[in-house]
Design a protein around this motif. Structure first.
Motif, PDB file in Angstrom:
ATOM      1  N   ASP A   1      -2.008  -3.490   4.014  1.00  0.00           N
ATOM      2  CA  ASP A   1      -2.338  -4.192   2.775  1.00  0.00           C
ATOM      3  C   ASP A   1      -1.865  -5.643   2.871  1.00  0.00           C
ATOM      4  OD1 ASP A   1      -2.538  -5.202   0.170  1.00  0.00           O
ATOM      5  OD2 ASP A   1      -2.047  -3.271  -0.740  1.00  0.00           O
ATOM      6  N   LYS A   2      -2.793  -6.541   3.130  1.00  0.00           N
ATOM      7  CA  LYS A   2      -2.448  -7.958   3.324  1.00  0.00           C
ATOM      8  C   LYS A   2      -1.824  -8.576   2.078  1.00  0.00           C
ATOM      9  CE  LYS A   2      -5.579  -8.680   7.004  1.00  0.00           C
ATOM     10  NZ  LYS A   2      -6.787  -8.619   7.537  1.00  0.00           N
ATOM     11  N   VAL A   3      -2.228  -8.110   0.896  1.00  0.00           N
ATOM     12  CA  VAL A   3      -1.648  -8.625  -0.355  1.00  0.00           C
ATOM     13  C   VAL A   3      -0.159  -8.276  -0.422  1.00  0.00           C
ATOM     14  CG1 VAL A   3      -1.724  -8.467  -2.876  1.00  0.00           C
ATOM     15  CG2 VAL A   3      -3.855  -8.558  -1.569  1.00  0.00           C
ATOM     16  N   VAL A   4       0.182  -7.055  -0.025  1.00  0.00           N
ATOM     17  CA  VAL A   4       1.585  -6.625  -0.007  1.00  0.00           C
ATOM     18  C   VAL A   4       2.377  -7.499   0.955  1.00  0.00           C
ATOM     19  CG1 VAL A   4       3.127  -4.773   0.760  1.00  0.00           C
ATOM     20  CG2 VAL A   4       1.200  -4.246  -0.730  1.00  0.00           C
ATOM     21  N   LEU A   5       1.839  -7.715   2.144  1.00  0.00           N
ATOM     22  CA  LEU A   5       2.552  -8.521   3.135  1.00  0.00           C
ATOM     23  C   LEU A   5       2.778  -9.946   2.622  1.00  0.00           C
ATOM     24  CD1 LEU A   5       0.898  -7.388   6.496  1.00  0.00           C
ATOM     25  CD2 LEU A   5       2.885  -6.437   5.317  1.00  0.00           C
ATOM     26  N   GLU A   6       1.757 -10.527   2.017  1.00  0.00           N
ATOM     27  CA  GLU A   6       1.899 -11.876   1.467  1.00  0.00           C
ATOM     28  C   GLU A   6       2.922 -11.915   0.340  1.00  0.00           C
ATOM     29  OE1 GLU A   6      -1.960 -13.335   0.320  1.00  0.00           O
ATOM     30  OE2 GLU A   6      -2.720 -13.209   2.369  1.00  0.00           O
ATOM     31  N   GLN A   7       2.891 -10.894  -0.514  1.00  0.00           N
ATOM     32  CA  GLN A   7       3.818 -10.830  -1.646  1.00  0.00           C
ATOM     33  C   GLN A   7       5.269 -10.879  -1.184  1.00  0.00           C
ATOM     34  OE1 GLN A   7       3.301  -7.290  -4.016  1.00  0.00           O
ATOM     35  NE2 GLN A   7       5.116  -7.674  -5.226  1.00  0.00           N
ATOM     36  N   PHE A   8       5.558 -10.253  -0.043  1.00  0.00           N
ATOM     37  CA  PHE A   8       6.937 -10.182   0.436  1.00  0.00           C
ATOM     38  C   PHE A   8       7.198 -11.114   1.621  1.00  0.00           C
ATOM     39  CE2 PHE A   8       6.286  -6.150  -1.766  1.00  0.00           C
ATOM     40  CZ  PHE A   8       7.318  -6.248  -2.685  1.00  0.00           C
ATOM     41  N   ASN A   9       6.245 -12.025   1.854  1.00  0.00           N
ATOM     42  CA  ASN A   9       6.392 -12.987   2.940  1.00  0.00           C
ATOM     43  C   ASN A   9       6.676 -12.296   4.278  1.00  0.00           C
ATOM     44  OD1 ASN A   9       6.302 -15.601   3.929  1.00  0.00           O
ATOM     45  ND2 ASN A   9       8.520 -15.885   3.706  1.00  0.00           N
ATOM     46  N   VAL A  10       5.860 -11.297   4.559  1.00  0.00           N
ATOM     47  CA  VAL A  10       5.945 -10.535   5.797  1.00  0.00           C
ATOM     48  C   VAL A  10       4.625 -10.736   6.533  1.00  0.00           C
ATOM     49  CG1 VAL A  10       6.061  -8.196   6.757  1.00  0.00           C
ATOM     50  CG2 VAL A  10       7.493  -8.809   4.803  1.00  0.00           C
ATOM     51  N   THR A  11       4.699 -10.951   7.826  1.00  0.00           N
ATOM     52  CA  THR A  11       3.481 -11.117   8.608  1.00  0.00           C
ATOM     53  C   THR A  11       3.159  -9.829   9.351  1.00  0.00           C
ATOM     54  OG1 THR A  11       4.606 -11.877  10.600  1.00  0.00           O
ATOM     55  CG2 THR A  11       4.001 -13.563   8.966  1.00  0.00           C
ATOM     56  N   LEU A  12       1.905  -9.686   9.699  1.00  0.00           N
ATOM     57  CA  LEU A  12       1.491  -8.530  10.492  1.00  0.00           C
ATOM     58  C   LEU A  12       2.203  -8.556  11.846  1.00  0.00           C
ATOM     59  CD1 LEU A  12      -0.222  -6.072  10.137  1.00  0.00           C
ATOM     60  CD2 LEU A  12      -2.169  -7.334  11.018  1.00  0.00           C
ATOM     61  N   ALA A  13       2.384  -9.750  12.391  1.00  0.00           N
ATOM     62  CA  ALA A  13       3.096  -9.878  13.668  1.00  0.00           C
ATOM     63  C   ALA A  13       4.547  -9.397  13.549  1.00  0.00           C
ATOM     64  CB  ALA A  13       3.061 -11.319  14.150  1.00  0.00           C
ATOM     65  N   SER A  14       5.211  -9.723  12.451  1.00  0.00           N
ATOM     66  CA  SER A  14       6.596  -9.270  12.288  1.00  0.00           C
ATOM     67  C   SER A  14       6.660  -7.754  12.074  1.00  0.00           C
ATOM     68  CB  SER A  14       7.297 -10.007  11.149  1.00  0.00           C
ATOM     69  OG  SER A  14       6.787  -9.632   9.896  1.00  0.00           O
ATOM     70  N   CYS A  15       5.604  -7.189  11.529  1.00  0.00           N
ATOM     71  CA  CYS A  15       5.549  -5.735  11.339  1.00  0.00           C
ATOM     72  C   CYS A  15       5.548  -4.996  12.678  1.00  0.00           C
ATOM     73  CB  CYS A  15       4.319  -5.339  10.531  1.00  0.00           C
ATOM     74  SG  CYS A  15       4.439  -5.767   8.790  1.00  0.00           S
ATOM     75  N   ALA A  16       5.112  -5.683  13.723  1.00  0.00           N
ATOM     76  CA  ALA A  16       5.121  -5.071  15.054  1.00  0.00           C
ATOM     77  C   ALA A  16       6.550  -4.764  15.509  1.00  0.00           C
ATOM     78  CB  ALA A  16       4.440  -5.988  16.057  1.00  0.00           C
ATOM     79  N   GLU A  17       7.531  -5.420  14.886  1.00  0.00           N
ATOM     80  CA  GLU A  17       8.930  -5.173  15.223  1.00  0.00           C
ATOM     81  C   GLU A  17       9.527  -3.991  14.462  1.00  0.00           C
ATOM     82  OE1 GLU A  17      10.533  -6.732  17.725  1.00  0.00           O
ATOM     83  OE2 GLU A  17       8.534  -7.580  18.066  1.00  0.00           O
ATOM     84  N   GLY A  18       8.766  -3.413  13.538  1.00  0.00           N
ATOM     85  CA  GLY A  18       9.248  -2.227  12.844  1.00  0.00           C
ATOM     86  C   GLY A  18       9.051  -2.295  11.347  1.00  0.00           C
ATOM     87  N   MET A  19       9.261  -1.165  10.737  1.00  0.00           N
ATOM     88  CA  MET A  19       9.115  -1.030   9.291  1.00  0.00           C
ATOM     89  C   MET A  19      10.116  -1.917   8.569  1.00  0.00           C
ATOM     90  SD  MET A  19      11.130   2.524   8.559  1.00  0.00           S
ATOM     91  CE  MET A  19      11.033   2.259   6.828  1.00  0.00           C
ATOM     92  N   TYR A  20       9.853  -2.146   7.290  1.00  0.00           N
ATOM     93  CA  TYR A  20      10.744  -2.941   6.446  1.00  0.00           C
ATOM     94  C   TYR A  20      11.254  -2.108   5.280  1.00  0.00           C
ATOM     95  CZ  TYR A  20       9.552  -7.601   8.286  1.00  0.00           C
ATOM     96  OH  TYR A  20       9.411  -8.709   9.060  1.00  0.00           O
TER      97      TYR A  20
END
Length: 119
Positions: A37-56
């Motif tokens: 969910d790109k809206v969720v990632l933007e809301q929390f200032n998280v990138t898809l690339a950073s998600c590759a490092e693991g869950m938040y």
């Protein structure tokens, strides 16, 4: 809800782990947000690339307080009933933290290969 769990909703292992966490989360401390969910990632200032490092895990009251990867797993465990005891025990065992980090990284890096990917 006090915390946001951002997880890989395309990973079979991750989805199963979230299903188990939902059953353990009797106090409804967590909400579960998919990485897709790109809206969720933007809301929390998280990138898809950073998600590759693991869950938040993100504190809903203070979103600057966040944990990622194996640290997120530890904090989630700590927040569950008797979790603080388990995490303290885990940290008391020499080498357990290092081993836990290594296991997390292996699962993270091979999750689709080992457990499959949802479409």
């Amino acid at each position: 809800m006090s915390y946001h769990v951002i997880y890989d909703d395309q990973c079979n292992f991750c989805v199963t782990a979230v299903d188990i966490l939902k059953k353990l989360d009797n106090e409804s401390r967590f909400d579960y947000l998919p990485m897709s969910d790109k809206v969720v990632l933007e809301q929390f200032n998280v990138t898809l690339a950073s998600c590759a490092e693991g869950m938040y895990l993100i504190d809903a009251q203070n979103p600057t307080r966040r944990w990622q990867g194996s640290d997120a797993i530890e904090e989630i465990t700590r927040l569950l009933p008797t979790g603080d005891f388990l995490i303290n025990l885990y940290h008391a065992i020499p080498g357990a933290k290092w081993l836990g980090d290594q296991v997390y990284e292996q699962i993270r890096d091979h999750r689709y290969e080992w457990f499959g990917k949802r479409s």
